[in-house]
Design an enzyme around this catalytic site. Sequence first.
Site: not given
Ligand code: FAD
Length: 501
Positions: A59, A64-65, A67, A199, A203, A474, A479
Amino acid sequence: MSKASAVHLSFMYDLIVIGGGSGGLAAAKEAARLGKKVALFDYVKPSTQGTKWGLGGTCVNVGCVPKKLIHYAANIGTILHHDTSNYGFEVTSTFRWSNLIQTVQNHVKSLNFSYRSGLFSSGVEYINSLANLEDRHTVLFKRNNEIMKYTTEHILIAVGGRPNISESVPGALEYAITSDDIFSLSKPPGKTLIVGASYIGLETAGFLTELGFEAIVAVRSIPLRGFDRQCSEKVVSMMKEYGTRFLEGVVPINIEKIDDELKVVFSNGYTEQFDTVIYATGRYPDTKYLKLNEIGVHLTSNNKIIAPNDTTNIPNIHAIGDVVDGRPELTPVAIKAGILLARRLFGNSKEFIDYKYIPTTIFTPIEYGSIGYSSEAAIAEYGEDDIEEYLFEFTTLEIAASHRYKVESSRMDSGDFYMSPNSFAKLITVKSLDNKVIGFHFVGLNAGEITQGFSLAIKLGTKKSDFDSMIGIHPTDAEVFSDLSITRRSGESFIATGGCG
Ligand code: FAD
């Protein structure tokens, strides 16, 4: 800390979190706040193009950020080019991609820093290493080329997902980028092919178009699968008016570098050259390195973790966020799941997330916010006769006054070429449930803000009569929800004729 040969008489930690993204960070900090000893592993494997980033997960770094910041910049571009002179400003502008990327990356880095200090001040030990599991209580990682072992009572897997790139398309892995790369791209993307109308694909195409790049979307079947069809079509039609091009029913079958350009051959034989190709064809769960199969954690056929109620088939191994089967892939869902899990494990709580009526927004040039059922899902569940759909299409006051033109007709001086109404509102109700509102949809400016506001009412089970008794503010777009009276069933036109009531 211990070395591989050490013997443990008790666990070193109460909780080890693998993955420092939205969900993992929230869970780790909450567990530490409840007095537990917590370690968190986060490690970013480089993208297919070698891009890497800091603590915070998808994110903050590649989702999200960045983007949303680029969406904001893109909206500024539209206002500059389409509205400013009609509102009295004579502005000449030069757009510099490198300045935009610098602003975005500076902000992302400041967030990376604040996550690190947040973990530190919460008392969570942060380890920047790739972790995997030796057994249900032991986490392995490398430090200075030595294998280390940490033991723990509970393990939380929050490793998220990564973007797919088709390995079967020659040239795709080699030349295409993904959302992991676009937000830190050092040179302007130029004419860009976006593969996939998810999406994330729309976007990306949307912000590139608004920033002045030629953006072309290759759509294999339908755009925004799973979202309300009528609203998805509205989003796409507005994107076309802004200037995004769509190639329908095709996928790339070959990508080849010719001089500095990428020549793409599509499945229908059509070819075209682009400066950049971006794949936005879904994401895969990042579970490969964890060796979950070896310790018996149940996975789906596409390697998502099966964790109903956030716990796997192994009672001390938990999973949250994008990596879990059936979860909406959204940051607030991962955060809430992490906090509630920590409270259930360590704080005597029994609270679970309610996955119904989760609001979401797509940040296309004209945003699309939705809560609950699409028309298609509502009809499938309740039957067509029991569903009422209230619709209204209109132009935002400020856009109407500035006479925004369709891009292809921007040099024509005729009202016939003004943009279509930019806003579309829809409520879906169930007649047999006293017209309870089960679907809220809004395509329009600031749909994210508007949809978040209404999400509380929808979650509380509001009825259409509650919407009707609401007094509007308004003049706003939102609205319109206080006065929706035209049903789809009536066949009447739902396009506004203008004016204040
Ligand atoms: P993540 O945030 O993906 O974090 C997982 C972390 O684990 C990563 O840092 C990864 O490197 C690390 N990792 C993986 N394997 C290992 C390992 N074996 N050992 C140590 N570290 C590891 N969501 C919204 O709500 N609003 C939005 O507008 C939105 N826009 C998005 C736009 C884009 C382009 C993308 C790609 C996603 C967007 N999302 C949005 C989705 C959102 O980013 C995810 O739903 C969210 O980040 C999921 O969080 P998470 O904790 O499951 O995993």
